[in-house]
Structure formats: structure tokens, C-alpha cells
Scaffold this active site. Sequence first.
Site, PDB file in Angstrom:
ATOM      1  N   LYS A   1       0.560   4.504   6.732  1.00  0.00           N
ATOM      2  CA  LYS A   1       0.290   5.629   5.492  1.00  0.00           C
ATOM      3  C   LYS A   1       1.034   6.602   5.827  1.00  0.00           C
ATOM      4  O   LYS A   1       1.574   7.074   6.598  1.00  0.00           O
ATOM      5  CB  LYS A   1      -0.858   5.619   5.927  1.00  0.00           C
ATOM      6  CG  LYS A   1      -2.010   4.292   5.885  1.00  0.00           C
ATOM      7  CD  LYS A   1      -2.107   3.442   4.512  1.00  0.00           C
ATOM      8  CE  LYS A   1      -2.593   1.777   5.023  1.00  0.00           C
ATOM      9  NZ  LYS A   1      -2.907   0.928   3.542  1.00  0.00           N
TER      10      LYS A   1
ATOM     11  N   SER B   1       0.862  -1.284   0.210  1.00  0.00           N
ATOM     12  CA  SER B   1       0.190  -0.176  -0.065  1.00  0.00           C
ATOM     13  C   SER B   1       0.735   1.363   0.106  1.00  0.00           C
ATOM     14  O   SER B   1       0.399   2.297  -0.235  1.00  0.00           O
ATOM     15  CB  SER B   1      -1.202   0.007   0.718  1.00  0.00           C
ATOM     16  OG  SER B   1       0.188   0.464   2.571  1.00  0.00           O
TER      17      SER B   1
END
Length: 212
Positions: A97, A41
Site C-alpha cells: 500500500k 488495490s
Amino acid sequence: MTEKKPKSSLRENIEAILIAIIIAMFIRTFIVQAFKIPSGSMLETLQIGDQILVNKFIYGVKIPFTGGKTLIRVKDPQKGDIIVFIYPVDPTKDFIKRVIATGGDTLEIINKKLYVNDKLIKNQPYAIYKSTELIPGNFGPRDNLRKIKVPDNKLFVMGDNRDNSLDSRFWGFVDLKAVRGKALIVYWSWNKDRLVPMWNSVRWNRIGHILR
């Protein structure tokens, strides 16, 4: 006057091991912790198999077993920071993230274009879009997200691999109390798809890579 009985070598070794364990636990809890990247990701910034060190002190020393209560806060996460946090959907997992917006900011996505406080965000070389498909907002939030405002003490985060990241677009905001720390450096990287010969599986060029 009686002489003090010298410690046995076994006792000295046990004490040394206990002290080492206490120091290691202190460092892991309050200063720096290692994490392994299990998914793509955050490509291309982070590769699957990267092992990173995370600064746990920079966003404040969190007291264990207090629900994220902070004792010493150096600063809050800033836009662009790569952070490790407790996954809101499953608190047993940690996610990594990039911070896109902080408390008080507005955010909107129109056909993959990101707007923060009504300004188009450009110059993000780390943001990767690999799919040419555009998903309408009524089918999903990946490429189109209505304007929202980030609440105080919350963060909106996204993966750098924008077309393949489970992030705030899908499950919402990250609470500041859930932030574990800021990603600092890749200290080891292992490509599990290239195990033979063994030395070819190590990504030597990534060791020591500073994360930005």
C-alpha cells in the site's frame, strides 16, 4: 611432506552451489526481495501480474527471528512511499500500500476527500476513485472516516485504487516493525488475461518502470 589432495569436481560444484544459495539468501533477507502483485488495490500504479523489487535496506536491516528488531535504520517510511508489510490481520501474508500518514499525524476522510493534519490533500495523481457512490460513515469507513491520530511508530496506509482497497481504513495501523521494505521497480509484468500468443501477455512497456 604430503601433497594436498585436489578437490573433486563434484565437491567444487556443491561448494559453489552452497555459496550461491547463501549469497542469494543474504540478498533476499537484507537487501532486495521480489514480490508479485496479486490484486488491483494499487491500480493504476501497480497492475495485477506486476513483479516488483523491494528495497529492504532503506528502512533498516531487520534481524531475522527477532520480531522485527532493526539493526541499522537508514530512515523511516515517508508519506507517499509505496511499502510492503506484514498484513496485521494475517501475518502469513504480505500487503502493498501507500503511506498516507505517519506517527503523530491526524487523519480524516469526508466524502472521499482526505485530510491530513486538517489540510486537504490534493495533487495525488495516483489516487483513483472509480465509484460515484458515497458510503456514509455509519455504514463503512471507505468514504467517510472520523478524525483519528496515528500513534507513534505506526503508519496509516491506503491503496491507490481508493474505492477498492482493503487498507488501514478497515483494519487499522501498520507497525513500523512489520514493514518489509520500499517498492522500487517493476522488473517483469505478465497479463494473465492475454496468454495467447505468449509474447502479447508480457507488458513490455512496464518492465523497468520506477515506482513513485
